[in-house]
Design a protein around this motif. Structure first.
Motif, PDB file in Angstrom:
ATOM      1  N   ASP A  83       0.831  -1.206   0.000  1.00  0.00           N
ATOM      2  CA  ASP A  83       0.000   0.000   0.000  1.00  0.00           C
ATOM      3  C   ASP A  83       0.869   1.260   0.000  1.00  0.00           C
ATOM      4  N   GLU A  84       1.976   1.188   0.711  1.00  0.00           N
ATOM      5  CA  GLU A  84       2.914   2.310   0.806  1.00  0.00           C
ATOM      6  C   GLU A  84       4.298   1.802   0.409  1.00  0.00           C
ATOM      7  N   ARG A  85       5.123   2.720  -0.080  1.00  0.00           N
ATOM      8  CA  ARG A  85       6.469   2.351  -0.523  1.00  0.00           C
ATOM      9  C   ARG A  85       7.435   3.418  -0.031  1.00  0.00           C
ATOM     10  N   LEU A  86       8.545   2.988   0.583  1.00  0.00           N
ATOM     11  CA  LEU A  86       9.566   3.916   1.064  1.00  0.00           C
ATOM     12  C   LEU A  86      10.925   3.395   0.632  1.00  0.00           C
ATOM     13  N   ASP A  87      11.559   4.102  -0.287  1.00  0.00           N
ATOM     14  CA  ASP A  87      12.893   3.751  -0.770  1.00  0.00           C
ATOM     15  C   ASP A  87      13.886   4.649  -0.047  1.00  0.00           C
ATOM     16  N   VAL A  88      14.665   4.067   0.864  1.00  0.00           N
ATOM     17  CA  VAL A  88      15.580   4.864   1.681  1.00  0.00           C
ATOM     18  C   VAL A  88      17.006   4.874   1.131  1.00  0.00           C
ATOM     19  N   ARG A  89      17.219   4.309  -0.030  1.00  0.00           N
ATOM     20  CA  ARG A  89      18.572   4.229  -0.584  1.00  0.00           C
ATOM     21  C   ARG A  89      19.173   5.591  -0.899  1.00  0.00           C
ATOM     22  N   ASN A  90      18.361   6.573  -1.191  1.00  0.00           N
ATOM     23  CA  ASN A  90      18.902   7.881  -1.568  1.00  0.00           C
ATOM     24  C   ASN A  90      18.691   8.955  -0.508  1.00  0.00           C
ATOM     25  N   ILE A  91      18.309   8.558   0.687  1.00  0.00           N
ATOM     26  CA  ILE A  91      18.143   9.523   1.773  1.00  0.00           C
ATOM     27  C   ILE A  91      19.516   9.880   2.320  1.00  0.00           C
ATOM     28  N   ASP A  92      19.791  11.172   2.400  1.00  0.00           N
ATOM     29  CA  ASP A  92      21.050  11.620   3.000  1.00  0.00           C
ATOM     30  C   ASP A  92      20.951  11.455   4.503  1.00  0.00           C
ATOM     31  N   GLY A  93      21.933  10.813   5.097  1.00  0.00           N
ATOM     32  CA  GLY A  93      21.935  10.618   6.535  1.00  0.00           C
ATOM     33  C   GLY A  93      21.157   9.373   6.933  1.00  0.00           C
ATOM     34  N   PRO A 128      18.185   7.066   7.843  1.00  0.00           N
ATOM     35  CA  PRO A 128      16.773   7.012   7.441  1.00  0.00           C
ATOM     36  C   PRO A 128      15.814   6.560   8.543  1.00  0.00           C
ATOM     37  N   PHE A 129      16.317   6.324   9.749  1.00  0.00           N
ATOM     38  CA  PHE A 129      15.478   5.778  10.811  1.00  0.00           C
ATOM     39  C   PHE A 129      14.235   6.624  11.056  1.00  0.00           C
ATOM     40  N   GLY A 130      14.390   7.937  11.114  1.00  0.00           N
ATOM     41  CA  GLY A 130      13.253   8.828  11.358  1.00  0.00           C
ATOM     42  C   GLY A 130      12.204   8.724  10.263  1.00  0.00           C
ATOM     43  N   ASP A 131      12.648   8.623   9.022  1.00  0.00           N
ATOM     44  CA  ASP A 131      11.722   8.475   7.898  1.00  0.00           C
ATOM     45  C   ASP A 131      10.954   7.157   7.993  1.00  0.00           C
ATOM     46  N   ILE A 132      11.657   6.110   8.382  1.00  0.00           N
ATOM     47  CA  ILE A 132      11.028   4.790   8.505  1.00  0.00           C
ATOM     48  C   ILE A 132       9.994   4.810   9.628  1.00  0.00           C
ATOM     49  N   MET A 133      10.354   5.375  10.780  1.00  0.00           N
ATOM     50  CA  MET A 133       9.426   5.419  11.909  1.00  0.00           C
ATOM     51  C   MET A 133       8.205   6.283  11.585  1.00  0.00           C
ATOM     52  N   ALA A 134       8.412   7.381  10.861  1.00  0.00           N
ATOM     53  CA  ALA A 134       7.281   8.227  10.471  1.00  0.00           C
ATOM     54  C   ALA A 134       6.342   7.466   9.542  1.00  0.00           C
ATOM     55  N   ALA A 135       6.910   6.714   8.609  1.00  0.00           N
ATOM     56  CA  ALA A 135       6.084   5.928   7.687  1.00  0.00           C
ATOM     57  C   ALA A 135       5.290   4.866   8.442  1.00  0.00           C
ATOM     58  N   LEU A 136       5.922   4.226   9.417  1.00  0.00           N
ATOM     59  CA  LEU A 136       5.221   3.201  10.196  1.00  0.00           C
ATOM     60  C   LEU A 136       4.145   3.828  11.086  1.00  0.00           C
TER      61      LEU A 136
END
Length: 78
Positions: free
Chosen positions: A10-20, A22-30
């Motif tokens: 349903d949702e997709r998060l590609d963290v390969r190109n995140i600078d720094g 990515p934990f915060g981005d992952i937790m926000a998505a969850l």
């Protein structure tokens, strides 16, 4: 199997190109993932340290290496 994950997530998060980190981005998505939806996390390595955090927050996961430097982790509410 990885193409099934990509098609059914349903949702997709590609963290390969995140600078720094990515934990915060992952937790926000969850945090914003609705009950019953699935998040497909795409990473360049298997994020083993993340698995305990995912489980402690009430999620399950399935990890698949789909190629060199590409892992798909399908995450959903337990």
């Amino acid at each position: 199997m990885s193409s099934e994950m990509t098609e059914t997530a349903d949702e997709r998060l590609d963290v390969r190109n995140i600078d720094g980190e990515p934990f915060g981005d992952i937790m926000a998505a969850l945090s914003s993932l609705p009950e019953g939806d699935t998040l497909l996390l795409i990473n360049s390595f298997e994020p083993e340290p993340l698995y305990d955090v995912i489980e402690s927050r009430g999620f399950t996961y399935e990890a698949t290496e789909v190629g060199p430097d590409e892992w798909h982790i399908e995450i959903e509410h337990a």
